[in-house]
Structure formats: structure tokens, C-alpha cells
Design a protein around this motif. Structure first.
Motif, PDB file in Angstrom:
ATOM      1  N   ILE A  43      -4.597  -7.146  -7.548  1.00  0.00           N
ATOM      2  CA  ILE A  43      -4.818  -5.736  -7.897  1.00  0.00           C
ATOM      3  C   ILE A  43      -5.828  -5.591  -9.026  1.00  0.00           C
ATOM      4  O   ILE A  43      -6.740  -4.754  -8.977  1.00  0.00           O
ATOM      5  CB  ILE A  43      -3.485  -5.063  -8.272  1.00  0.00           C
ATOM      6  N   LEU A 100       0.806  -1.224   0.000  1.00  0.00           N
ATOM      7  CA  LEU A 100       0.000   0.000   0.000  1.00  0.00           C
ATOM      8  C   LEU A 100       0.836   1.270   0.000  1.00  0.00           C
ATOM      9  O   LEU A 100       0.284   2.376   0.071  1.00  0.00           O
ATOM     10  CB  LEU A 100      -0.922   0.003   1.235  1.00  0.00           C
ATOM     11  N   ARG A 113      -4.571   0.491  -6.074  1.00  0.00           N
ATOM     12  CA  ARG A 113      -3.215   0.002  -5.840  1.00  0.00           C
ATOM     13  C   ARG A 113      -2.398  -0.057  -7.127  1.00  0.00           C
ATOM     14  O   ARG A 113      -1.166  -0.098  -7.086  1.00  0.00           O
ATOM     15  CB  ARG A 113      -3.253  -1.369  -5.176  1.00  0.00           C
TER      16      ARG A 113
END
Length: 341
Positions: free
Chosen positions: A78, A49, A121
Motif C-alpha cells: 500500500i 479493496l 487503499r
């Protein structure tokens, strides 16, 4: 002096320089271990993150001479998260995984078109690549993509996805087209940010599950749509599982390199595959539970059987000792290439 980037580039072009490169791409083939996190005081899930932490942890693999590349991200959730699935980010031992699918029935697949992910992300991955590109010149940076079938079966329940292949193939094709377009976009963003190679892993697209008919119709077709749709960098494809029934179909995959799990004999694969560079396939079980001497023997067997690029056969276990992981490079450096030739 040959650097790691040139060594890998040449290997991907069927050119042998001094020895076989040793890599672990990232993505599904995650190379991060608990011992490495403790050594660098950078931990998951925080590094999933934070771009700076992601870059530093990825670079640590190269700096500590564990593998001869840098690779991001460290998971394969992701893409599904960007299309509506809910992800648990895991911890120091367990990788991120989907805990809620974006939709339940293939008839509802178009719901993902309306999903807009804030603070994606994917943006963190792009920023990490830019940091790495700016700070490291000798190590190849590998960008990672989850393959079309694996992404699709993380957006909806995999059992329902496989059933839909038979019951509603037209809708599945529409869904797969949309998913693959998204993967192309993400890969091209990584290339623009500075990656040297794209690795795509599609474990759910294995011939062991799909069978020859659906492997050709869905796995190969959408891998090729992806590979043909991204910009011109070397491309690695990894597929898990028993591949013997579909090895001949792998000749049709438009990648430079193919990677298989340790269950696949590289010697047998080399007899069937006519133009691909082969990567692999040191047992990840051995990397976690065996010792350096055994791992070096397995690496040398991989080379003898036709491996052009040494790599773990899959993602390494988080408890794998760094000493064991470093043993693959030791094997490559100590291998008697003159004797082989």
C-alpha cells in the motif's frame, strides 16, 4: 476474566498474567489462508479493496480462535503504491506485489512528490479499522506498516537501491526521510482510527543484506524516526533474515517488542537484547506442511527460548491448514508455566 487485549498489552509491558498471548499481526505477517477464505466466503484480492470485506476477513481470524488479535491490511504494497509504484493485487494464493517501480534512478526520487494517488487503499484500511473498532471490544487491533527500507526498495528496484546506499548516500537519506514521513502519517491515521498496536515489518532492512554499517545508518535510523514520530501506542518491529551480526544494534531500536524469523535463535537473541519483549517465532514452513503435534512442540520451544509473545515467524503460507494454525494457541494454553518459573 482476562481478555486478549489486556493479555497482549501486559505482555508488551513485560507483565505476565496467565499465559503467553498468541498473535499474527498482519501486513507482511499476513494471517489469511485459503481455507479461512473458503470458510467465510470472503476472498482475496477483493478483501484488499473493500473495507467491509477486509474487516470481516480480519475478524474471522479472531472469531475462529486461530489467533488472538485482529490485523490489517493483508499485504505490504500500500505504501509503495501511494508513492507511485504499480501493484498487481494477486489472487487467493499469491499476495499483492509491485510490478512497476515509481522511478528508476535515485537521482529521480523526487518524482514521487508529484504523485497523487486517487482512491488510495490506505483509505480502505482506515475505514476497515473504524469498522473493527466499533464492532470488537476484546481483541487487540493491530495496524501494520511496511518498514522504511522495505518501502523504499519497493518504490525503486531493490538492487539499485542497495547500490545507491554506497554510491549516493546523501540522496538516499533525502529519499528515506520523505518515505518515513509518509509512513508516520499513515500509522498515525491508523492510530486515530482505533488500532491498539502498530507493527512495522522491514524484511528488506535485514542485517543479512545491509551489513552492520548500513543496518545502523539506514535500518535503525529510519525505523527510529518512524517509531518516535508516531503517537503513543505499543510498537512491534519485525525483521527477517540472519541477524546475528547486528543483534547488538537492535538494542537501539525504539520499539517495545522485536520479532525475528525462525532462522534466529531466540535464546541467543535474549542474551544480547536487554530491554525488548521478544515475539515469535514458530516456523511458517511447519505451519503449512507439518502437523499439530509438531507445531505445539515448536511453540513450546519458542517459549522455553524466551518468547514473550507467540507468533508465526513470518507471513503464513496461504495453504496452511487452520488446524495447524490453531495449534499455537493450544500450546500456549497447555504450557506448564509454573514449571518454567
Amino acid at each position: 476474566m482476562i481478555n486478549e487485549k489486556d493479555r497482549l498489552k501486559n505482555a508488551l509491558n513485560h507483565i505476565f498474567i496467565d499465559r503467553i498471548p498468541v498473535i499474527c499481526p498482519g501486513g507482511m505477517m499476513n494471517m489469511i489462508s485459503k481455507e479461512l477464505m473458503e470458510l467465510k466466503d470472503i476472498y482475496l484480492p477483493e478483501a484488499h479493496l473493500d473495507a467491509r470485506k477486509m474487516a470481516d476477513l480480519a475478524k474471522a481470524i479472531y472469531d475462529e480462535k486461530i489467533f488472538e488479535n485482529i490485523g490489517v491490511p493483508f499485504c505490504m504494497t500500500i505504501e509503495a503504491e501511494d508513492m507511485g509504484s504499480v501493484v498487481d493485487f494477486g489472487n487467493e494464493i499469491y499476495e499483492p506485489h509491485v510490478i512497476e517501480y515509481a522511478f528508476d534512478n535515485i537521482k529521480d526520487w523526487e518524482k514521487i512528490k508529484d504523485f497523487k494517488k486517487e482512491d488510495s487503499r490506505s483509505d480502505i484500511v482506515i475505514e476497515a479499522i473504524k469498522i473493527l473498532k466499533d464492532e470488537e471490544k476484546n481483541a487487540p487491533i493491530i495496524g501494520n506498516i511496511t518498514g522504511p527500507v522495505s518501502t523504499a526498495s519497493s518504490i525503486m528496484d531493490s538492487v539499485k537501491y542497495y547500490k545507491a546506499l554506497r554510491k549516493d548516500p546523501q540522496r538516499v537519506h533525502e529519499f528515506m526521510d520523505y518515505v518515513t514521513d509518509h509512513l508516520i502519517e499513515f500509522a498515525n491515521r491508523q492510530i486515530d482510527a482505533g488500532v491498539d498496536v502498530i507493527a512495522v515489518s522491514d524484511p528488506s532492512g535485514t542485517g543479512e543484506i545491509m551489513g552492520p554499517k548500513f543496518f545502523k545508518e539506514f535500518t535503525v535510523q529510519y525505523l527510529n524516526k518512524f517509531l518516535d514520530g508516531i503517537k503513543d501506542v505499543p510498537k512491534i518491529v519485525h525483521i527477517c533474515g540472519r541477524m546475528t551480526p547486528v543483534l547488538d544494534l537492535c538494542n537501539d531500536i525504539h520499539s517495545d517488542c522485536l520479532s525475528f524469523d525462525s532462522i534466529v535463535s531466540l535464546k541467543d537473541a535474549k542474551k544480547v537484547l536487554k530491554h525488548h519483549v521478544l515475539m515469535g517465532n514458530v516456523s511458517t514452513y511447519a505451519l503449512e506442511y507439518s502437523d499439530s503435534e509438531k507445531i505445539q512442540k515448536l511453540a513450546k520451544i519458542s517459549v522455553n527460548n524466551g518468547s514473550n509473545i507467540l507468533s508465526p515467524a513470518c507471513g503464513i503460507g496461504m495453504r496452511s491448514p487452520l488446524e495447524n494454525l490453531k495449534s499455537i494457541i493450544t500450546a500456549s494454553k497447555n504450557y506448564d508455566y509454573e514449571d518454567k518459573n
